[in-house]
Design a protein around this motif. Structure first.
Motif, PDB file in Angstrom:
ATOM      1  N   UNK A  86     -47.867 -68.012  10.539  1.00  0.00           N
ATOM      2  CA  UNK A  86     -48.682 -66.897  10.037  1.00  0.00           C
ATOM      3  C   UNK A  86     -49.546 -66.292  11.139  1.00  0.00           C
ATOM      4  N   UNK A  87     -50.156 -67.155  11.965  1.00  0.00           N
ATOM      5  CA  UNK A  87     -51.021 -66.651  13.033  1.00  0.00           C
ATOM      6  C   UNK A  87     -50.207 -65.983  14.148  1.00  0.00           C
ATOM      7  N   UNK A  88     -49.073 -66.566  14.490  1.00  0.00           N
ATOM      8  CA  UNK A  88     -48.285 -66.030  15.595  1.00  0.00           C
ATOM      9  C   UNK A  88     -47.706 -64.658  15.255  1.00  0.00           C
ATOM     10  N   UNK A 125     -57.477 -63.674  14.207  1.00  0.00           N
ATOM     11  CA  UNK A 125     -56.382 -62.709  14.222  1.00  0.00           C
ATOM     12  C   UNK A 125     -56.194 -62.187  12.800  1.00  0.00           C
ATOM     13  N   UNK A 126     -55.572 -61.011  12.687  1.00  0.00           N
ATOM     14  CA  UNK A 126     -55.353 -60.409  11.369  1.00  0.00           C
ATOM     15  C   UNK A 126     -54.047 -59.626  11.404  1.00  0.00           C
ATOM     16  N   UNK A 127     -53.611 -59.184  10.250  1.00  0.00           N
ATOM     17  CA  UNK A 127     -52.374 -58.397  10.208  1.00  0.00           C
ATOM     18  C   UNK A 127     -52.587 -57.009  10.776  1.00  0.00           C
ATOM     19  N   UNK A 128     -53.817 -56.456  10.617  1.00  0.00           N
ATOM     20  CA  UNK A 128     -54.087 -55.098  11.082  1.00  0.00           C
ATOM     21  C   UNK A 128     -55.550 -54.985  11.486  1.00  0.00           C
ATOM     22  N   UNK A 166     -52.484 -52.839   3.171  1.00  0.00           N
ATOM     23  CA  UNK A 166     -51.661 -53.643   2.253  1.00  0.00           C
ATOM     24  C   UNK A 166     -50.213 -53.697   2.724  1.00  0.00           C
ATOM     25  N   UNK A 167     -49.729 -52.593   3.288  1.00  0.00           N
ATOM     26  CA  UNK A 167     -48.343 -52.559   3.782  1.00  0.00           C
ATOM     27  C   UNK A 167     -48.188 -53.435   5.021  1.00  0.00           C
ATOM     28  N   UNK A 168     -49.208 -53.469   5.884  1.00  0.00           N
ATOM     29  CA  UNK A 168     -49.165 -54.374   7.040  1.00  0.00           C
ATOM     30  C   UNK A 168     -49.090 -55.832   6.577  1.00  0.00           C
ATOM     31  N   UNK A 169     -49.819 -56.147   5.529  1.00  0.00           N
ATOM     32  CA  UNK A 169     -49.772 -57.513   4.996  1.00  0.00           C
ATOM     33  C   UNK A 169     -48.387 -57.830   4.430  1.00  0.00           C
ATOM     34  N   UNK A 197     -45.532 -56.488   5.439  1.00  0.00           N
ATOM     35  CA  UNK A 197     -44.632 -56.656   6.588  1.00  0.00           C
ATOM     36  C   UNK A 197     -44.817 -58.040   7.200  1.00  0.00           C
ATOM     37  N   UNK A 198     -46.079 -58.444   7.354  1.00  0.00           N
ATOM     38  CA  UNK A 198     -46.398 -59.762   7.898  1.00  0.00           C
ATOM     39  C   UNK A 198     -45.793 -60.858   7.023  1.00  0.00           C
ATOM     40  N   UNK A 199     -45.933 -60.684   5.700  1.00  0.00           N
ATOM     41  CA  UNK A 199     -45.368 -61.676   4.781  1.00  0.00           C
ATOM     42  C   UNK A 199     -43.856 -61.769   4.874  1.00  0.00           C
ATOM     43  N   UNK A 200     -43.198 -60.618   5.084  1.00  0.00           N
ATOM     44  CA  UNK A 200     -41.738 -60.607   5.206  1.00  0.00           C
ATOM     45  C   UNK A 200     -41.286 -61.350   6.461  1.00  0.00           C
ATOM     46  N   UNK A 201     -41.979 -61.120   7.579  1.00  0.00           N
ATOM     47  CA  UNK A 201     -41.637 -61.850   8.824  1.00  0.00           C
ATOM     48  C   UNK A 201     -41.780 -63.359   8.611  1.00  0.00           C
ATOM     49  N   UNK A 202     -42.887 -63.747   7.989  1.00  0.00           N
ATOM     50  CA  UNK A 202     -43.134 -65.186   7.790  1.00  0.00           C
ATOM     51  C   UNK A 202     -42.054 -65.823   6.912  1.00  0.00           C
TER      52      UNK A 202
END
Length: 834
Positions: A390-392, A234-237, A48-51, A53-58
């Motif tokens: 999102x994918x990159x 691809x996935x966040x983790x 959930x934390x990886x998601x 972090x991914x959301x914050x970058x996006x």
């Protein structure tokens, strides 16, 4: 003679113009903001934390204007551990620890982020327009001031979004950190020498299609620059199998194989190119129509048209932003064999991500040149592919090395992945940051998990930093360490109490060097006398308690007035028999209120000539208040109906006395194999009181046990220990794998903490001798560390009977010098290894 060498000066090709106000300005008028990135520690992040972090970058990337470039550059450089041997007051064991890790290689990670504002024309240029290919570079002016200001505002928003996420921290690099000073290399100079050392000098750079070289370093480049090279999903983790079990998951970022898990010197470059998304989609619409009209001539045109249609459908259905992306791994070594291994390792890690490993020889120079901090706009556009934000971002690495605590106090542990020593504060810093509310610790580990070994390492380091340590032990786990301290302090410290027939355990609860008897001291003496006088099921009356309190107070007054009286149980007994007896007669105290004869009769075995006359009449006159390392070995008396209750009361009185009287000094009490010590009601109530109040007196209580049931069997202690221990330390729990759910529930562990605990010792490095330990703080911070020590420390801590006998036998020959014995055995083992 005319120079015909195909060489150029770096100055003539150098693409950067200046560094101003924390921004790098290129000669083509591109502006770059540079940041240092702090990522979460590896193995500590949940799915959930990886998601998140991914959301914050996006979110952050979406605030940047068109024709910007996001360049995340991760450095993984091999370094050697530099021991801290310069401290003057280092102990023999601390120095041995530092020497053991001297020159230990490890992979150090640094992460940087570069946000570049360029132009539409620059963003489309191919490799033949690179500044590397031009004969000369004419500097341009920044055209539009408003554009630059809007970009800088957007970068500020970018930083705010990332920092507010709570997982990733961005810090703006200063001008000096980018350019360097006379004595220290800046980031740009480090890049040109592929070195993170503070002071470097530039080396020759050889560029060719077949090989690129910087000094003695040969580069190899693997690129992900085509959609066909990418994995199908691809996935966040992703699940890290080596540290996962059938009952738990260890999660790492999707791109982690290209990060710390790739054990060689390398840079991992991640680029996202932000074009005008609407223009991109219009171009694809036009391309799709062309493909459709040509589909009758070629099946491939029809397939391409389907792919473009799917891309457009995704973009319009979910409101996705069309961007270009590129990823590359730039690794280096010094000889052909090493390069061959590096190429294979990099290729296999890419394959582990289900990517197609693409070893790129042609574009290595131009991609290296585009990787210069501030020169991102020089990137050859043909090396990028179209995707969505999102994918990159899934291809970003999101974890870093374990970090040392920024605290002067702490202990040395070891990074489980790289074997690098870490400074870890699990007492003070968590309290300051509000992670914990107390310093108490609960240690759980089955037999053979390295529990006593870890505790030896812990208390030794706390003692060396000025702490007062009191240990209640069963099994002689601390005998070697205690005797070393005793020898070093010439008997002034390192006090070891144990029971043998020839040297029975003895105390003098009535002795203090300064003759200070505070309320706690008086109460503990009264409790001790009541324990000797009354049975557990025979409570004392109020009249008896008052009479006993008066006897203790009057006796204390007498020994303060008369220096000829030697404080001990003998003199107290005589005082009660004579002076206090007369006082009771004068006050006409009735026998039914206080049976003096019965009291003296029951306590007679502890008076001189009695069966236990040694117990409370120690002639050592030892005031333990100022002794900093005390071990009570109670294994031989744990079942004794007389000795054990007396010993436990005196131990607790000793620590409470330290706790209240030693102001500003850290106090630690460690109770090993807790169930033996808390079996009596007296001890349990003491521990309950301790755990609730020790925090206020700069102290910490530690319970060490093999089974959680040992704690929960005592209702008095169960809630106090678990609820008031904000630091929980667990060792290898594989023996309890099938019942770990009960342990998880009792200790209140999260699923992430459970996964970390069950990963202990799952993938240990066979070249290193160590055992892992999980440390959790306040339910919010947790990680697994390695307890790896030098041979000298191992010999001091070991509980193996044969090894202890070898040390003591040699020490006896050397006049009792355990330190000298350990030195000799360690040297002998070192020679045998060689």
């Amino acid at each position: 003679m005319r120079n015909i060498m195909k060489a150029a000066t770096l100055e003539s090709k150098f693409p950067l113009m200046s560094v101003e106000n924390g921004c790098i300005v290129s000669k083509d008028a591109d502006i770059t903001a540079a940041f240092e990135v702090t990522l979460p520690e590896i193995y500590t992040v949940t799915s959930a934390e990886y998601e998140a972090i991914h959301g914050a970058w996006c979110k952050a990337i979406k605030v940047l204007p068109d024709y910007c470039i996001v360049h995340k550059q991760d450095w993984f450089v091999k370094e050697n551990y530099k021991p801290e041997l310069q401290k003057e007051d280092m102990s023999f064991l601390s120095r041995s620890f530092e020497r053991h890790f001297n020159e230990r290689p490890f992979l150090n990670h640094k992460c940087y982020l570069f946000l570049t504002k360029t132009t539409k024309e620059r963003n489309r240029r191919q490799s033949n327009f690179s500044t590397l290919c031009r004969g000369f570079i004419i500097p341009k002016e920044v055209g539009d001031r408003d554009t630059a200001l809007k970009f800088l505002e957007a970068t500020d928003q970018f930083v705010r979004i990332m920092n507010d996420s709570g997982f990733v921290r961005l810090r703006r690099l200063s001008d000096e950190e980018i350019t360097g000073t006379k004595g220290k290399a800046g980031l740009i100079e480090q890049y040109f020498s592929l070195s993170t050392e503070e002071a470097t000098c530039l080396q020759d750079i050889a560029l060719s299609a077949g090989e690129m070289r910087i000094g003695d370093k040969r580069l190899c480049l693997h690129t992900l620059s085509d959609v066909d090279d990418m994995p199908s999903n691809v996935a966040t983790d992703s699940r890290y199998e080596r540290l996962s079990t059938d009952r738990s998951d260890c999660r790492l970022s999707f791109a982690s194989p290209l990060g710390l898990l790739l054990p060689c010197n390398h840079l991992y470059n991640q680029y996202i190119f932000i074009d005008n998304s609407d223009e991109n989609l219009k171009r694809f619409e036009k391309s799709a129509r062309n493909m459709q009209s040509l589909s009758r001539y070629s099946r491939s045109n029809a397939i391409n048209q389907e792919w473009i249609e799917e891309y457009l459908n995704e973009a319009h259905s979910f409101g996705l932003t069309s961007v270009r992306a590129h990823f590359n791994v730039m690794a280096w070594g010094e000889d052909a064999d090493e390069m061959k291994r590096i190429k294979n390792d990099t290729g296999s890690q890419l394959a582990a991500m289900e990517c197609t490993p693409r070893y790129n020889t042609v574009d290595c120079p131009t991609l290296f040149w585009a990787g210069i901090p501030g020169n991102e706009a020089d990137f050859p556009s043909e090396e990028s592919f179209y995707t969505f934000i999102e994918q990159s971002v899934c291809l970003f690495t999101e974890e870093t090395n374990y970090r040392s605590s920024v605290s002067p106090f702490g202990m040395k542990m070891v990074d489980r992945l790289t074997g690098k020593p870490l400074h870890l504060d699990i007492s003070d810093l968590p309290m300051k940051r509000g992670v914990t509310t107390n310093r108490n610790k609960f240690v759980l580990g089955p037999s053979g998990s390295g529990k006593s070994f870890f505790m030896n390492h812990f208390v030794r380091q706390y003692h060396e930093q000025g702490s007062h340590i009191v240990i209640v032990d069963t099994g002689n786990s601390y005998q070697g360490l205690c005797e070393m301290i005793n020898r070093k302090t010439h008997g002034e410290d390192g006090i070891y109490y144990t029971y043998t027939d020839t040297n029975p355990i003895s105390f003098n609860p009535f002795f203090t060097e300064d003759k200070v008897f505070d309320i706690e001291k008086r109460e503990s003496i009264k409790t001790l006398l009541l324990t000797l006088w009354k049975k557990d099921n025979e409570p004392a009356t109020r009249a008896e308690e008052v009479a006993l309190s008066n006897a203790v107070s009057l006796y204390i007054s007498r020994i303060r007035e008369d220096d000829s009286i030697v404080p001990s149980f003998n003199s107290f007994y005589e005082f009660v028999k004579t002076e206090y007896s007369i006082r009771l007669e004068e006050k006409k105290v009735r026998e039914k209120d206080f049976d003096l004869a019965g009291f003296l009769n029951v306590l007679e075995p502890y008076y001189k000539g009695g069966e236990y006359d040694y117990l409370l009449n120690s002639d050592k006159q030892l005031d333990l208040l100022h002794k900093r390392f005390i071990v009570f070995e109670i294994d031989a008396i744990k079942d004794h109906p007389i000795l054990f209750p007396v010993t436990t009361i005196i131990i607790m009185e000793l620590f409470i006395n330290k706790m209240r009287r030693l102001k500003g000094i850290r106090k630690v009490i460690a109770i090993e194999e807790a169930w033996k010590a808390i079996a009596s009601a007296n001890m349990a109530s003491y521990i309950k009181y301790l755990y609730k109040t020790v925090r206020k007196f700069y102290g910490e209580a530690i319970i060490v046990t093999q089974e959680v049931e040992d704690i929960i069997s005592s209702e008095i202690v169960k809630e106090s220990i678990i609820n008031n221990s904000d630091c929980k330390i667990l060792l290898d729990q594989r023996k309890f794998m099938n019942k770990f759910d009960a342990i998880q529930s009792l200790l209140g562990l999260t699923d992430q903490e459970k996964a970390q605990v069950l990963s202990i010792n799952q993938a240990n490095d066979p070249s290193r001798l160590y055992k892992e330990v999980w440390i959790g703080l306040g339910g919010t911070q947790s990680a697994v560390y390695a307890t790896e020590v030098s041979t000298q420390e191992y010999l001091a801590y070991t509980t193996e009977e044969t090894e202890k006998m070898e040390v003591y036998a040699l020490a006896e020959k050397l006049g009792g010098d355990i330190e000298a014995a350990i030195r000799q055995i360690a040297e002998k083992r070192k020679e045998q290894k060689q």
